[in-house]
Design a protein around this motif. Structure first.
Motif, PDB file in Angstrom:
ATOM      1  N   PRO A 102       0.942  -1.131  -0.073  1.00  0.00           N
ATOM      2  CA  PRO A 102       0.008  -0.168   0.008  1.00  0.00           C
ATOM      3  C   PRO A 102       0.641   1.391  -0.121  1.00  0.00           C
ATOM      4  N   LYS A 103       2.238   1.369   0.769  1.00  0.00           N
ATOM      5  CA  LYS A 103       3.054   2.463   0.619  1.00  0.00           C
ATOM      6  C   LYS A 103       3.438   2.954  -0.563  1.00  0.00           C
ATOM      7  N   MET A 104       3.727   1.433  -1.534  1.00  0.00           N
ATOM      8  CA  MET A 104       4.108   1.730  -2.782  1.00  0.00           C
ATOM      9  C   MET A 104       2.967   2.401  -3.785  1.00  0.00           C
ATOM     10  N   LEU A 171      11.078   4.766  -9.963  1.00  0.00           N
ATOM     11  CA  LEU A 171      10.443   3.590 -10.194  1.00  0.00           C
ATOM     12  C   LEU A 171      10.583   2.441  -9.106  1.00  0.00           C
ATOM     13  N   TRP A 172      11.529   2.396  -8.386  1.00  0.00           N
ATOM     14  CA  TRP A 172      11.584   1.558  -6.854  1.00  0.00           C
ATOM     15  C   TRP A 172      10.743   2.323  -5.803  1.00  0.00           C
ATOM     16  N   THR A 173      10.582   3.648  -5.789  1.00  0.00           N
ATOM     17  CA  THR A 173       9.524   4.183  -4.742  1.00  0.00           C
ATOM     18  C   THR A 173       8.151   3.937  -5.123  1.00  0.00           C
ATOM     19  N   THR A 174       7.788   3.764  -6.512  1.00  0.00           N
ATOM     20  CA  THR A 174       6.421   3.652  -6.940  1.00  0.00           C
ATOM     21  C   THR A 174       6.018   2.244  -6.979  1.00  0.00           C
ATOM     22  N   ASP A 190      14.898  -4.990 -11.080  1.00  0.00           N
ATOM     23  CA  ASP A 190      14.167  -5.690 -11.659  1.00  0.00           C
ATOM     24  C   ASP A 190      12.618  -5.342 -11.649  1.00  0.00           C
ATOM     25  N   VAL A 191      11.776  -5.627 -12.681  1.00  0.00           N
ATOM     26  CA  VAL A 191      10.481  -5.483 -12.363  1.00  0.00           C
ATOM     27  C   VAL A 191       9.876  -6.113 -11.436  1.00  0.00           C
ATOM     28  N   ARG A 192       8.891  -5.512 -10.676  1.00  0.00           N
ATOM     29  CA  ARG A 192       8.339  -6.174  -9.532  1.00  0.00           C
ATOM     30  C   ARG A 192       7.881  -7.655  -9.658  1.00  0.00           C
ATOM     31  N   GLU A 193       7.062  -7.514 -10.821  1.00  0.00           N
ATOM     32  CA  GLU A 193       6.210  -9.066 -11.276  1.00  0.00           C
ATOM     33  C   GLU A 193       7.104 -10.348 -11.199  1.00  0.00           C
ATOM     34  N   ARG A 194       8.375 -10.215 -11.815  1.00  0.00           N
ATOM     35  CA  ARG A 194       9.368 -11.085 -11.787  1.00  0.00           C
ATOM     36  C   ARG A 194       9.957 -11.444 -10.663  1.00  0.00           C
ATOM     37  N   ILE A 195      10.173 -10.542  -9.570  1.00  0.00           N
ATOM     38  CA  ILE A 195      10.841 -10.755  -8.269  1.00  0.00           C
ATOM     39  C   ILE A 195       9.881 -11.508  -7.670  1.00  0.00           C
ATOM     40  N   LEU A 196       8.507 -10.975  -7.450  1.00  0.00           N
ATOM     41  CA  LEU A 196       7.420 -11.594  -6.751  1.00  0.00           C
ATOM     42  C   LEU A 196       7.314 -13.033  -7.416  1.00  0.00           C
TER      43      LEU A 196
END
Length: 427
Positions: A102-104, A171-174, A190-196
């Protein structure tokens, strides 16, 4: 209601923070590091490397020497931790991801105003940076080309002349990017979706599945009470830099009291009065056994050195109220105006903060140098204190692979010779 002395309150906090007793002599494992990060809830990151970066020092202060690569491995390939804004830029447990998401999504509430303005003026650069990472995979700022004509405009031009560096941070903060790994200390994104996807597989939590703000706040209040062991309403908001609910923003202390009273009703904390405090305190139930042992004669035994960004002391008002200690951080003070030094480490000795050390690691000469050791004015030089400081310096030296430890000067003046002689006798 429990009645506590300040010494008992200090002991409880040291116990909760993993600083009560001497560290184990067993080899520190990756699991040990993860358990400690889970216990603290957050480890602040900082780039100053005069001895070692603070995120490594915080864990050393509690566990003793370990292989720094183990901490890096928790991020990648382990994916047990991730980096995001918490108390500040921080290492946090991956299992808390849903409470940070939520903070993102509400990044505008905490993003630096200058970055918000830059984002509004440069959406194409940000979009292009994201597209490049999506296409190429994990990338650091060094992997992006820079405009040859661009120049740093001054010492406080934080991001330098490379626009991609600022875009990556935004982009990291968002939350569009996450820190994939570290390359010689530099963030690789890296993009969030790949790491998650590496963490959750096909069960990545969707934004519609996130806890609401009340549940998120309760989670971090519980984490804070457990990490500190003893907490007052005035201390509550700082640990995770929590924003009080709108109904409490005019009176932050009463809002904090209400949340802590809810924890007390649930049995998670016990209301208490601490001698000399002008507000109630709350003791985490896990620390009641420690309190009983202290009342039977147990005392803190650990002597170690603390980064100025250590979670025990990063709240300067709390350090002052509980430990009668003024935290020193003078890196941004002009050298002629410094009292103690560029980057001082606090000396924790058997439950008290008794002084500070201005250190430097000479990596080429493999020497750990204590440029000055300062004791607080009312702290006597005792055999026990000398032995404790020397043991802490030797432990730090082993961690940094130093072959020699040098104490150059001290206040009081004679302490430097005493410390150097004691160290010489140990070699």
């Amino acid at each position: 209601m429990l009645e506590l002395s300040r010494a008992e309150a200090r002991g409880i906090m040291l116990s909760a923070q993993g600083l009560f007793a001497q560290g184990s002599t067993a080899r520190v494992s990756e699991i040990d590091l993860l358990n400690l990060i889970e216990r603290l809830g957050v480890v602040q990151i900082d780039t100053i490397n005069v001895v070692e970066r603070t995120q490594y020092l915080v864990l050393w202060s509690r566990l003793g020497p370990y292989q720094p690569g183990l901490l890096d491995a928790l991020l990648h390939p382990g994916r047990h931790t991730f980096e995001y804004w918490s108390h500040a830029a921080s290492i946090v447990p991956m299992r808390d991801y849903v409470y940070y998401r939520p903070k993102m999504l509400r990044y505008a509430e905490h993003m630096w105003q200058g970055n918000q303005e830059w984002l509004a003026l440069n959406p194409d650069i940000v979009r292009g940076t994201l597209d490049t990472v999506m296409r190429n995979g994990p990338m650091a700022s060094a992997d992006f080309e820079r405009d040859a004509s661009a120049r740093r405009t001054g010492p406080w031009h934080w991001y330098g002349p490379k626009e991609s560096r600022r875009a990556l941070e935004i982009l990291w903060t968002t939350g569009h990017l996450m820190v994939h790994s570290r390359r010689a200390g530099q963030k690789v994104y890296d993009v969030r979706e790949r790491i998650l996807g590496e963490v959750f597989g096909e069960a990545v939590p969707g934004d519609h599945e996130l806890p609401d703000e009340a549940a998120r706040l309760r989670h971090f209040v519980r984490r804070t009470s457990r990490a500190l062991g003893v907490v007052t309403p005035s201390w509550l908001w700082d640990y995770f830099r929590l924003a009080p609910p709108a109904s409490s923003r005019r009176n932050r202390r009463s809002g904090a009291t209400e949340l802590l009273d809810e924890l007390a009703s649930a049995g998670d904390v016990i209301p208490a009065r601490v001698d000399g405090f002008g507000e109630p305190a709350y003791i985490h139930r896990e620390q009641l056994a420690r309190l009983d042992r202290m009342r039977q004669g147990e005392r803190p035994t650990r002597t170690t050195l603390l980064s100025p960004f250590d979670s025990l002391i990063w709240d300067r008002a709390r350090a002052r109220e509980l430990f009668d200690y003024e935290v020193c951080f003078e890196a941004y003070v002009p050298p002629p105006k410094r009292r103690y030094g560029y980057y001082c480490l606090a000396i924790l000795h058997q439950g008290s903060l008794v002084g500070r050390i201005d250190p430097k690691m000479d990596r080429q000469g493999r020497r750990l140098i204590a440029r000055t050791v300062y004791l607080e004015p009312d702290v006597p030089v005792s055999d026990d204190l000398v032995a404790g400081i020397c043991a802490a310096l030797r432990e730090l030296g082993r961690f940094l692979a130093a072959e020699q430890i040098v104490v150059e000067r001290s206040e009081p003046e004679h302490l430097a010779d005493v410390l150097q002689q004691y160290l010489a006798a140990l070699t």
